[in-house]
Motif scaffolding. Structure first.
Motif, PDB file in Angstrom:
ATOM      1  N   GLY A  97       0.813  -1.211   0.000  1.00 29.68           N
ATOM      2  CA  GLY A  97       0.000   0.000   0.000  1.00 29.68           C
ATOM      3  C   GLY A  97       0.847   1.262   0.000  1.00 29.68           C
ATOM      4  N   LEU A  98       1.878   1.292   0.842  1.00 28.07           N
ATOM      5  CA  LEU A  98       2.757   2.458   0.849  1.00 28.07           C
ATOM      6  C   LEU A  98       3.524   2.598  -0.459  1.00 28.07           C
ATOM      7  CD1 LEU A  98       4.131   2.528   4.499  1.00 28.07           C
ATOM      8  CD2 LEU A  98       2.652   4.194   3.391  1.00 28.07           C
ATOM      9  N   ARG A  99       3.946   1.475  -1.017  1.00 27.44           N
ATOM     10  CA  ARG A  99       4.638   1.538  -2.311  1.00 27.44           C
ATOM     11  C   ARG A  99       3.696   2.081  -3.386  1.00 27.44           C
ATOM     12  NH1 ARG A  99       7.352  -3.235  -2.431  1.00 27.44           N
ATOM     13  NH2 ARG A  99       5.612  -4.311  -3.396  1.00 27.44           N
ATOM     14  N   THR A 100       2.411   1.717  -3.329  1.00 24.64           N
ATOM     15  CA  THR A 100       1.426   2.260  -4.272  1.00 24.64           C
ATOM     16  C   THR A 100       1.325   3.775  -4.106  1.00 24.64           C
ATOM     17  OG1 THR A 100       0.142   0.214  -4.166  1.00 24.64           O
ATOM     18  CG2 THR A 100      -0.983   2.158  -5.011  1.00 24.64           C
ATOM     19  N   VAL A 101       1.218   4.222  -2.866  1.00 23.68           N
ATOM     20  CA  VAL A 101       1.118   5.661  -2.592  1.00 23.68           C
ATOM     21  C   VAL A 101       2.370   6.385  -3.089  1.00 23.68           C
ATOM     22  CG1 VAL A 101       1.033   7.390  -0.737  1.00 23.68           C
ATOM     23  CG2 VAL A 101      -0.468   5.394  -0.661  1.00 23.68           C
ATOM     24  N   PHE A 102       3.541   5.828  -2.810  1.00 22.18           N
ATOM     25  CA  PHE A 102       4.786   6.464  -3.256  1.00 22.18           C
ATOM     26  C   PHE A 102       4.864   6.542  -4.774  1.00 22.18           C
ATOM     27  CE2 PHE A 102       7.030   4.938   0.837  1.00 22.18           C
ATOM     28  CZ  PHE A 102       6.461   5.984   1.548  1.00 22.18           C
ATOM     29  N   ARG A 103       4.465   5.451  -5.444  1.00 27.74           N
ATOM     30  CA  ARG A 103       4.500   5.449  -6.914  1.00 27.74           C
ATOM     31  C   ARG A 103       3.544   6.502  -7.487  1.00 27.74           C
ATOM     32  NH1 ARG A 103       7.283   0.899  -8.877  1.00 27.74           N
ATOM     33  NH2 ARG A 103       7.125  -0.961  -7.593  1.00 27.74           N
ATOM     34  N   VAL A 104       2.351   6.614  -6.910  1.00 30.19           N
ATOM     35  CA  VAL A 104       1.381   7.607  -7.392  1.00 30.19           C
ATOM     36  C   VAL A 104       1.899   9.015  -7.137  1.00 30.19           C
ATOM     37  CG1 VAL A 104      -0.946   8.534  -7.023  1.00 30.19           C
ATOM     38  CG2 VAL A 104      -0.607   6.070  -7.225  1.00 30.19           C
ATOM     39  N   MET A 105       2.466   9.248  -5.960  1.00 28.10           N
ATOM     40  CA  MET A 105       3.028  10.566  -5.658  1.00 28.10           C
ATOM     41  C   MET A 105       4.141  10.925  -6.643  1.00 28.10           C
ATOM     42  SD  MET A 105       3.122  10.426  -1.461  1.00 28.10           S
ATOM     43  CE  MET A 105       4.475  11.547  -1.376  1.00 28.10           C
ATOM     44  N   CYS A 106       5.002   9.974  -6.916  1.00 31.11           N
ATOM     45  CA  CYS A 106       6.095  10.221  -7.858  1.00 31.11           C
ATOM     46  C   CYS A 106       5.559  10.447  -9.266  1.00 31.11           C
ATOM     47  CB  CYS A 106       7.082   9.057  -7.846  1.00 31.11           C
ATOM     48  SG  CYS A 106       8.063   8.960  -6.338  1.00 31.11           S
ATOM     49  N   LEU A 107       4.536   9.710  -9.648  1.00 33.74           N
ATOM     50  CA  LEU A 107       3.951   9.849 -10.976  1.00 33.74           C
ATOM     51  C   LEU A 107       3.387  11.258 -11.175  1.00 33.74           C
ATOM     52  CD1 LEU A 107       3.062   8.357 -13.617  1.00 33.74           C
ATOM     53  CD2 LEU A 107       0.893   7.933 -12.461  1.00 33.74           C
ATOM     54  N   PHE A 108       2.654  11.757 -10.178  1.00 34.52           N
ATOM     55  CA  PHE A 108       2.038  13.075 -10.309  1.00 34.52           C
ATOM     56  C   PHE A 108       3.031  14.226 -10.138  1.00 34.52           C
ATOM     57  CE2 PHE A 108      -1.973  10.737  -9.322  1.00 34.52           C
ATOM     58  CZ  PHE A 108      -2.575  10.994 -10.541  1.00 34.52           C
ATOM     59  N   SER A 109       4.133  13.955  -9.449  1.00 34.46           N
ATOM     60  CA  SER A 109       5.127  15.022  -9.294  1.00 34.46           C
ATOM     61  C   SER A 109       6.203  14.964 -10.376  1.00 34.46           C
ATOM     62  CB  SER A 109       5.760  14.952  -7.904  1.00 34.46           C
ATOM     63  OG  SER A 109       6.473  13.742  -7.754  1.00 34.46           O
ATOM     64  N   GLY A 110       6.132  13.958 -11.247  1.00 35.88           N
ATOM     65  CA  GLY A 110       7.091  13.855 -12.341  1.00 35.88           C
ATOM     66  C   GLY A 110       8.448  13.299 -11.943  1.00 35.88           C
ATOM     67  N   ILE A 111       8.527  12.708 -10.766  1.00 34.38           N
ATOM     68  CA  ILE A 111       9.775  12.118 -10.285  1.00 34.38           C
ATOM     69  C   ILE A 111       9.741  10.622 -10.551  1.00 34.38           C
ATOM     70  CG2 ILE A 111      11.211  11.733  -8.238  1.00 34.38           C
ATOM     71  CD1 ILE A 111       9.793  14.154  -6.984  1.00 34.38           C
ATOM     72  N   ASP A 112      10.873  10.050 -10.915  1.00 37.50           N
ATOM     73  CA  ASP A 112      10.962   8.602 -11.094  1.00 37.50           C
ATOM     74  C   ASP A 112      11.026   7.924  -9.730  1.00 37.50           C
ATOM     75  OD1 ASP A 112      10.843   8.479 -13.837  1.00 37.50           O
ATOM     76  OD2 ASP A 112      13.022   8.607 -14.094  1.00 37.50           O
ATOM     77  N   TYR A 113      10.205   6.893  -9.558  1.00 36.40           N
ATOM     78  CA  TYR A 113      10.261   6.103  -8.330  1.00 36.40           C
ATOM     79  C   TYR A 113      11.487   5.209  -8.440  1.00 36.40           C
ATOM     80  CZ  TYR A 113       8.997   2.937  -4.554  1.00 36.40           C
ATOM     81  OH  TYR A 113       9.013   2.199  -3.391  1.00 36.40           O
ATOM     82  N   ILE A 114      12.390   5.304  -7.506  1.00 33.68           N
ATOM     83  CA  ILE A 114      13.637   4.538  -7.539  1.00 33.68           C
ATOM     84  C   ILE A 114      13.367   3.158  -6.959  1.00 33.68           C
ATOM     85  CG2 ILE A 114      16.037   4.448  -6.827  1.00 33.68           C
ATOM     86  CD1 ILE A 114      15.396   6.859  -8.595  1.00 33.68           C
ATOM     87  N   GLU A 115      13.525   2.155  -7.795  1.00 32.41           N
ATOM     88  CA  GLU A 115      13.382   0.771  -7.325  1.00 32.41           C
ATOM     89  C   GLU A 115      14.634   0.398  -6.556  1.00 32.41           C
ATOM     90  OE1 GLU A 115      10.739  -1.180  -7.808  1.00 32.41           O
ATOM     91  OE2 GLU A 115       9.651   0.091  -9.204  1.00 32.41           O
TER      92      GLU A 115
END
Length: 169
Positions: free
Chosen positions: A147-165
């Motif tokens: 769930g937190l990873r989902t939230v982080f990915r969505v936040m990064c998507l909307f802010s234009g930042i790449d989610y670092i795996e």
């Protein structure tokens, strides 16, 4: 976001540590079983029930850690063939479904926990609920990790930042 990820990393490390301790206890009790059976000629009957209980915790805590570290077996051939933006959407969807599964697992396991409280595990004389507690913990951890990873990915998507795996190891 970084503090939360660090907290999740520590929680994952705790899961691995507890599963490792349970594995050591499992091995030691089977050593006692063999010694009792063949040397003392008095088989400790409680070892089998303890082993079943420990295997539940080892499995479920390891599974939750695997969800956090993204080391579970997965077929990524089709996802990897997509463009970068579509890959992000598929990862968000996958994490969302996984979080939903964790929540359902948590709720169902809590119901089993409550149901089994009056039933005792043979030879150990503890409530059956201690066995289903491991599944509830796993469900809760999967819900939180995915769930937190989902939230982080969505936040990064909307802010234009790449989610670092993060690398698993």
């Amino acid at each position: 976001m970084k503090n939360t990820e660090k907290l999740m990393d520590h929680l994952c490390t705790l899961c691995i540590l507890l599963a490792s301790i349970a594995l050591v206890i499992l091995i030691a009790t089977f050593g006692w079983l063999v010694f009792g059976r063949y040397v003392l000629n008095a088989t400790p009957t409680w070892v089998e029930q303890l082993a079943l209980l420990l295997v539940c915790y080892i499995t479920y805590l390891g599974a939750a850690a695997g969800v956090h570290q993204q080391t579970h077996l997965g077929v990524t051939l089709f996802r990897d063939a997509l463009g970068r933006r579509l890959q992000t959407y598929v990862k968000i969807f996958t994490d969302f479904v996984l979080a939903g599964f964790g929540l359902i697992m948590l709720l169902a396991s809590v119901e089993l926990f409550n149901f089994g409280w009056d039933t005792m595990l043979p030879m150990l004389d503890i409530p059956e609920s201690f066995r289903t507690l491991s599944a509830a913990l796993c469900g809760g951890l999967v819900f939180v990790f995915a769930g937190l990873r989902t939230v982080f990915r969505v936040m990064c998507l909307f802010s234009g930042i790449d989610y670092i795996e993060k690398e698993a190891f």
